[in-house]
Design a protein around this motif. Structure first.
Motif, PDB file in Angstrom:
ATOM      1  N   LEU A   1       0.855  -1.177   0.000  1.00 59.35           N
ATOM      2  CA  LEU A   1       0.000   0.000   0.000  1.00 59.35           C
ATOM      3  C   LEU A   1       0.896   1.234   0.000  1.00 59.35           C
ATOM      4  N   VAL A   2       0.622   2.169  -0.909  1.00 58.93           N
ATOM      5  CA  VAL A   2       1.447   3.374  -1.047  1.00 58.93           C
ATOM      6  C   VAL A   2       0.566   4.597  -0.845  1.00 58.93           C
ATOM      7  N   SER A   3       1.031   5.519  -0.014  1.00 60.46           N
ATOM      8  CA  SER A   3       0.264   6.729   0.235  1.00 60.46           C
ATOM      9  C   SER A   3       0.472   7.736  -0.890  1.00 60.46           C
ATOM     10  N   ALA A   4      -0.430   8.712  -0.970  1.00 56.38           N
ATOM     11  CA  ALA A   4      -0.150   9.898  -1.766  1.00 56.38           C
ATOM     12  C   ALA A   4       0.956  10.675  -1.054  1.00 56.38           C
ATOM     13  N   SER A   5       1.580  11.604  -1.756  1.00 51.74           N
ATOM     14  CA  SER A   5       2.624  12.412  -1.142  1.00 51.74           C
ATOM     15  C   SER A   5       2.046  13.254  -0.014  1.00 51.74           C
ATOM     16  N   ILE A   6       2.841  13.456   1.018  1.00 51.65           N
ATOM     17  CA  ILE A   6       2.438  14.339   2.106  1.00 51.65           C
ATOM     18  C   ILE A   6       2.127  15.718   1.503  1.00 51.65           C
ATOM     19  N   PRO A   7       1.046  16.372   1.906  1.00 48.32           N
ATOM     20  CA  PRO A   7       0.620  17.601   1.218  1.00 48.32           C
ATOM     21  C   PRO A   7       1.649  18.723   1.176  1.00 48.32           C
ATOM     22  N   THR A   8       2.659  18.689   2.039  1.00 51.57           N
ATOM     23  CA  THR A   8       3.689  19.731   1.974  1.00 51.57           C
ATOM     24  C   THR A   8       4.734  19.429   0.907  1.00 51.57           C
ATOM     25  N   ASP A   9       4.615  18.275   0.235  1.00 47.50           N
ATOM     26  CA  ASP A   9       5.578  17.872  -0.792  1.00 47.50           C
ATOM     27  C   ASP A   9       7.012  17.916  -0.265  1.00 47.50           C
ATOM     28  N   SER A  10       7.208  17.460   0.951  1.00 44.82           N
ATOM     29  CA  SER A  10       8.530  17.476   1.569  1.00 44.82           C
ATOM     30  C   SER A  10       8.911  16.069   2.012  1.00 44.82           C
ATOM     31  N   ALA A  11      10.138  15.932   2.427  1.00 50.22           N
ATOM     32  CA  ALA A  11      10.581  14.656   2.977  1.00 50.22           C
ATOM     33  C   ALA A  11       9.877  14.377   4.291  1.00 50.22           C
TER      34      ALA A  11
ATOM     35  N   ILE B   1      -0.886   6.767  11.045  1.00 50.17           N
ATOM     36  CA  ILE B   1       0.563   6.914  11.019  1.00 50.17           C
ATOM     37  C   ILE B   1       0.882   8.397  11.163  1.00 50.17           C
ATOM     38  N   ALA B   2       1.527   8.747  12.280  1.00 52.31           N
ATOM     39  CA  ALA B   2       1.940  10.125  12.514  1.00 52.31           C
ATOM     40  C   ALA B   2       3.291  10.350  11.854  1.00 52.31           C
ATOM     41  N   CYS B   3       3.459  11.509  11.221  1.00 52.83           N
ATOM     42  CA  CYS B   3       4.694  11.814  10.492  1.00 52.83           C
ATOM     43  C   CYS B   3       5.159  13.229  10.813  1.00 52.83           C
ATOM     44  N   ALA B   4       6.466  13.416  10.812  1.00 55.66           N
ATOM     45  CA  ALA B   4       7.081  14.741  10.911  1.00 55.66           C
ATOM     46  C   ALA B   4       7.702  15.065   9.559  1.00 55.66           C
ATOM     47  N   ASP B   5       7.339  16.240   8.995  1.00 52.40           N
ATOM     48  CA  ASP B   5       7.919  16.611   7.711  1.00 52.40           C
ATOM     49  C   ASP B   5       9.188  17.440   7.912  1.00 52.40           C
ATOM     50  N   GLU B   6       9.851  17.815   6.831  1.00 52.90           N
ATOM     51  CA  GLU B   6      11.151  18.465   6.944  1.00 52.90           C
ATOM     52  C   GLU B   6      11.067  19.903   7.445  1.00 52.90           C
ATOM     53  N   MET B   7       9.849  20.449   7.543  1.00 54.38           N
ATOM     54  CA  MET B   7       9.681  21.805   8.052  1.00 54.38           C
ATOM     55  C   MET B   7       9.189  21.827   9.489  1.00 54.38           C
ATOM     56  N   GLY B   8       9.204  20.662  10.142  1.00 55.39           N
ATOM     57  CA  GLY B   8       8.785  20.588  11.531  1.00 55.39           C
ATOM     58  C   GLY B   8       7.297  20.419  11.722  1.00 55.39           C
ATOM     59  N   GLY B   9       6.552  20.252  10.631  1.00 61.16           N
ATOM     60  CA  GLY B   9       5.118  20.045  10.732  1.00 61.16           C
ATOM     61  C   GLY B   9       4.772  18.602  11.044  1.00 61.16           C
TER      62      GLY B   9
ATOM     63  N   GLY C   1      -6.802   6.664   3.198  1.00 59.22           N
ATOM     64  CA  GLY C   1      -5.852   7.355   2.337  1.00 59.22           C
ATOM     65  C   GLY C   1      -5.751   8.851   2.607  1.00 59.22           C
ATOM     66  N   GLU C   2      -6.334   9.318   3.726  1.00 51.28           N
ATOM     67  CA  GLU C   2      -6.397  10.753   4.005  1.00 51.28           C
ATOM     68  C   GLU C   2      -5.188  11.233   4.821  1.00 51.28           C
ATOM     69  N   TRP C   3      -4.581  12.321   4.334  1.00 51.91           N
ATOM     70  CA  TRP C   3      -3.588  13.058   5.108  1.00 51.91           C
ATOM     71  C   TRP C   3      -4.309  14.155   5.895  1.00 51.91           C
TER      72      TRP C   3
ATOM     73  N   GLY D   1       9.811   8.038   3.044  1.00 52.08           N
ATOM     74  CA  GLY D   1      10.879   8.379   2.119  1.00 52.08           C
ATOM     75  C   GLY D   1      11.069   9.872   1.969  1.00 52.08           C
ATOM     76  N   ARG D   2      12.196  10.219   1.366  1.00 48.28           N
ATOM     77  CA  ARG D   2      12.500  11.629   1.128  1.00 48.28           C
ATOM     78  C   ARG D   2      11.555  12.254   0.104  1.00 48.28           C
ATOM     79  N   GLU D   3      10.885  11.414  -0.670  1.00 49.21           N
ATOM     80  CA  GLU D   3       9.926  11.941  -1.645  1.00 49.21           C
ATOM     81  C   GLU D   3       8.577  12.230  -1.001  1.00 49.21           C
ATOM     82  N   GLY D   4       8.465  12.008   0.335  1.00 50.39           N
ATOM     83  CA  GLY D   4       7.239  12.350   1.045  1.00 50.39           C
ATOM     84  C   GLY D   4       6.140  11.325   0.964  1.00 50.39           C
ATOM     85  N   VAL D   5       6.490  10.073   0.752  1.00 49.02           N
ATOM     86  CA  VAL D   5       5.510   9.001   0.599  1.00 49.02           C
ATOM     87  C   VAL D   5       5.730   7.939   1.671  1.00 49.02           C
TER      88      VAL D   5
END
Length: 319
Positions: free
Chosen positions: A2-12, A27-35, A44-46, A303-307
């Motif tokens: 199962l593959v998610s869509a990219s995180i809406p900030t388009d960041s790692a 699944i909780a995630c931290a993006d590269e901007m601290g969000g 499938g919702e972010w 991944g660094r591609e935000g997925v």
């Protein structure tokens, strides 16, 4: 898979944590901007999770009204119907928020003991803090206790092995505690290599403690044996540092999973031989966690591609 869509900030995605809340996995995630975001595998919702700055009321930062959280690592936990998040980073001390309301529930003082790693185990958070070199246990109400100290702390690991719960910390060595009694039960030394990831898994009659090092080596010890007794000779698993590692059962055998260039690599946990690899082209892995996701055991990677990708046993079969 199962593959998610990219995180809406388009960041790692820097870090991830799987939690079970309100009857489903998130699944909780931290993006590269601290969000901070959560992703639902079932829908499938972010969903963005805006959090107030943990230290907004501290006089030390009063002259910086635009200061924001610097979150690199996180752990999520569902307690009494609330989805809680413990988080911090290389430049921020740990704090705890209610992700549903966005409320800051507690924070640690501004003292330079920034977060090296954090995990959720049962109803407790565990933090490894830089400089103080302390491993601490935190209850959701903010009550804390020092579990122990490990030189040059860099990572944590948790393991549920039957009725037993282990807490592991890596740095200049590996320390293992029994989570129920909060007592240290073993210490291991990986030949003066810095440990960057640590985990444990059950073998047929033993428990393996596995460490991944800054030089790309895998060390494995028998928890019940002496501290110098390796299960097998160190394995050269990578030409660079190993920062992400997990354990999955594949084909009936426990496998240690590490991230290589454009691939996941599987190592037999009992004997240490390479047991397969899976190509991950375009998915440069930043974090991984073995967890139960919506009722099935899976490996979750970011991944660094935000997925996010969710791999089951058949996805990891030797090839």
């Amino acid at each position: 898979m199962l593959v998610s869509a990219s995180i809406p900030t388009d960041s790692a995605i820097h870090d991830l944590s799987v939690a079970h809340h309100a009857g489903r996995s998130l699944i909780a995630c931290a993006d590269e901007m601290g969000g901070v975001w959560t992703w639902s595998p079932s829908t499938g919702e972010w969903l963005a999770r805006p959090l107030p700055y943990a230290h907004a009321g501290d006089p030390v930062v009063a002259e910086f009204p635009d200061a924001e959280n610097s979150i690199d690592m996180l752990a999520a936990l569902s307690v009494d119907g609330k989805l809680l998040l413990a988080a911090g980073g290389d430049e921020q001390e740990p704090a705890l928020w209610d992700l549903g309301s966005g409320e800051l529930r507690w924070r640690t003082p501004l003292n330079g003991a920034y977060l090296a790693d954090v995990l959720a185990l049962d109803d407790t958070f565990v933090t490894a803090q830089q400089y103080s070199e302390e491993v601490r246990l935190w209850s959701p109400d903010g009550t804390d206790a020092v579990l122990g100290e490990v030189g040059e702390l860099s990572c944590l690991g948790g393991a549920r092995l039957g009725d037993r719960r282990l807490i592991l910390a890596g740095g200049s060595g590996v320390e293992v505690w029994d989570a129920a009694t909060r007592t240290s039960i073993a210490t291991f030394d990986p030949a003066e290599e810095q440990v960057w990831a640590v985990t444990a898994c059950a073998l047929t009659e033993r428990t393996a403690i596995v460490a991944a090092t800054e030089k790309g080596d895998l060390y494995a010890w028998d928890l019940g044996a002496g501290p110098d007794e390796l299960l097998y000779e160190p394995v050269a698993a990578s030409q660079g540092p190993l920062e992400a590692m997990a354990v999955m059962t594949v084909g009936g055998r426990p496998r240690v999973v590490t991230a290589g260039q454009d691939s996941l690599r599987l190592w037999d946990a009992v004997e240490g031989f390479k047991a397969g690899h899976v190509l991950t082209r375009g998915h440069d892995i930043t974090a991984m966690e073995s967890a139960v996701v919506d009722g099935r055991r899976a490996l979750v990677t970011s991944g660094r591609e935000g997925v996010l990708r969710i791999w089951d046993e058949s996805d990891l079969a030797a090839r």
